[in-house]
Design a protein around this motif. Structure first.
Motif, PDB file in Angstrom:
ATOM      1  N   VAL A  34       0.834  -1.204   0.000  1.00  0.00           N
ATOM      2  CA  VAL A  34       0.000   0.000   0.000  1.00  0.00           C
ATOM      3  C   VAL A  34       0.870   1.256   0.000  1.00  0.00           C
ATOM      4  O   VAL A  34       0.591   2.229  -0.711  1.00  0.00           O
ATOM      5  N   LYS A  51       1.478   4.468  -2.930  1.00  0.00           N
ATOM      6  CA  LYS A  51       1.393   5.906  -2.655  1.00  0.00           C
ATOM      7  C   LYS A  51       2.460   6.675  -3.416  1.00  0.00           C
ATOM      8  O   LYS A  51       2.258   7.831  -3.809  1.00  0.00           O
ATOM      9  N   THR A  96     -14.793   4.403  -6.772  1.00  0.00           N
ATOM     10  CA  THR A  96     -15.004   3.447  -5.702  1.00  0.00           C
ATOM     11  C   THR A  96     -16.240   2.606  -5.995  1.00  0.00           C
ATOM     12  O   THR A  96     -17.094   2.980  -6.796  1.00  0.00           O
ATOM     13  N   SER A 153      -8.021  -7.028  -2.556  1.00  0.00           N
ATOM     14  CA  SER A 153      -7.237  -5.890  -3.041  1.00  0.00           C
ATOM     15  C   SER A 153      -8.133  -4.850  -3.709  1.00  0.00           C
ATOM     16  O   SER A 153      -7.957  -3.640  -3.497  1.00  0.00           O
ATOM     17  N   THR A 159      -9.976  -3.097  -1.084  1.00  0.00           N
ATOM     18  CA  THR A 159      -9.060  -2.213  -0.361  1.00  0.00           C
ATOM     19  C   THR A 159      -8.880  -0.891  -1.098  1.00  0.00           C
ATOM     20  O   THR A 159      -8.759   0.181  -0.482  1.00  0.00           O
ATOM     21  N   GLN A 160      -8.859  -0.953  -2.427  1.00  0.00           N
ATOM     22  CA  GLN A 160      -8.751   0.274  -3.214  1.00  0.00           C
ATOM     23  C   GLN A 160      -9.916   1.196  -2.924  1.00  0.00           C
ATOM     24  O   GLN A 160      -9.748   2.416  -2.776  1.00  0.00           O
ATOM     25  N   THR A 188      -9.331   2.756   0.482  1.00  0.00           N
ATOM     26  CA  THR A 188      -8.242   3.733   0.443  1.00  0.00           C
ATOM     27  C   THR A 188      -8.677   5.035  -0.219  1.00  0.00           C
ATOM     28  O   THR A 188      -8.411   6.135   0.295  1.00  0.00           O
ATOM     29  N   VAL A 189      -9.354   4.922  -1.371  1.00  0.00           N
ATOM     30  CA  VAL A 189      -9.796   6.124  -2.079  1.00  0.00           C
ATOM     31  C   VAL A 189     -10.837   6.883  -1.258  1.00  0.00           C
ATOM     32  O   VAL A 189     -10.812   8.117  -1.173  1.00  0.00           O
ATOM     33  N   VAL A 242     -11.255   6.844   2.050  1.00  0.00           N
ATOM     34  CA  VAL A 242     -10.677   7.428   3.267  1.00  0.00           C
ATOM     35  C   VAL A 242      -9.842   8.660   2.941  1.00  0.00           C
ATOM     36  O   VAL A 242      -9.855   9.651   3.680  1.00  0.00           O
ATOM     37  N   THR A 243      -9.102   8.624   1.845  1.00  0.00           N
ATOM     38  CA  THR A 243      -8.244   9.759   1.476  1.00  0.00           C
ATOM     39  C   THR A 243      -9.018  10.899   0.826  1.00  0.00           C
ATOM     40  O   THR A 243      -8.454  11.974   0.606  1.00  0.00           O
TER      41      THR A 243
END
Length: 305
Positions: A63, A67, A127, A170, A173-174, A177-178, A180-181
């Motif tokens: 991960v 980044k 997402t 995975s 998870t993407q 991640t997208v 949350v950010t």
């Protein structure tokens, strides 16, 4: 250190950690018997939990690499897990890597690299919605159930199921991640919580399935996991996240050729010997030693009627 070099370094360490975890799981799986007692013994083993820690560390490093580097750079480097695991497993087993294993590993990596290069794209910005994530989870569970049924060659089937579970984890998870950010909304939304729970479930399921698959050896099951993982993630990306194969018609042909080469590499690896040598059963010392007696030819002859 530049961002690209940092991404490469993180990817290499991640691949090494994944390889060490796979070898540890395979060595433990070879000593575990079938049934509930074997599962309990595995869960009570410090070696198994160490492999879990290695997998978690490798995932975090992967991960972090994403980044600093694009998918076209980081994802193909993840295939180096197979290159590292096969010789590492052979080294720990006290033998050399055979030509067949090197050939199968090389073919699998070449084909997988072609697949990843054509399926990779820019940094993700889309997402999965909650209904989409639930449909993906239900479909994947159905496929895993079919692959996990009793029958012939459970190692490769369980490896395929593990690859699908890990690939879906995975892709989910993407989404986490997208989401949350993305600072335009709250951090913990129902979408993030639900998808995060699905990620944990599929990650754990993929780990347990790979543990079962490694009972038949390391090379072929790990090759299958390495191949099916990005395939499952790519299907979700193309079907639900708007990603496309790079290069147009040429990219599609390259992806098909890469899939064929990788599949042949897996077939080659299935013909390789086990990573661990077979341990002969010891004869109990309390059994008496019976010397062999010469057999005298019998004097009885059967006459025809």
């Amino acid at each position: 250190m530049s961002a690209t070099l940092l991404a490469v370094a993180l990817s290499l360490v991640s691949a090494a950690a994944y390889a060490a975890a796979a070898v540890a799981q395979e060595r433990l799986a070879s000593r575990v018997t079938e049934g509930e007692s074997g599962v309990l013994r595995m869960l009570g083993s410090g070696v198994w939990w160490s492999s879990v820690g290695l997998n978690a560390s490798a995932a975090l490093l992967h991960v972090a690499a994403l980044k600093y580097g694009p998918l076209t750079l980081v994802q193909p480097l993840g295939a180096l897990t197979l290159v590292a695991a096969v010789p590492l497993g052979a080294r720990l087993a006290g033998r050399r890597v055979t030509r067949l294993e090197w050939r199968g590993t090389g073919l699998t990596l070449i084909g997988l690299g072609a697949l990843l290069l054509t399926a990779s794209g820019p940094a993700p910005d889309d997402t999965l919605t909650v209904p989409e994530a639930l449909v993906v989870a239900a479909s994947t569970m159905a496929v895993i159930g079919i692959l996990s049924r009793p029958g012939a060659r459970p190692g490769l089937r369980h490896a395929t199921a593990s690859g699908f579970a890990s690939g879906v984890a995975s892709a989910l998870t993407q989404t986490v991640t997208v989401a949350v950010t993305d600072r335009s909304g709250p951090l913990f939304t129902p979408q993030v919580v639900i998808v995060a729970v699905l990620v944990a479930a599929f990650a754990a399921g993929g780990l347990l399935l790979s543990q079962t698959a490694y009972r038949g050896g390391l090379g072929a099951p790990l090759a299958v996991v390495t191949l099916t993982n990005p395939v499952a993630a790519s299907v979700i990306g193309v079907a639900l996240l708007g990603e496309r194969l790079q290069g147009g018609a040429g990219g599609i042909l390259l992806a098909v050729a890469g899939a064929a080469v990788a599949a042949y590499g897996v077939v080659v690896l299935t013909r390789s010997p086990r990573t661990l040598p077979v341990v002969e059963e010891a004869v109990p010392e309390f059994l008496p030693s019976i010397p062999a007696q010469p057999v005298e030819p019998t004097a009885l002859h059967l006459s025809r009627p």
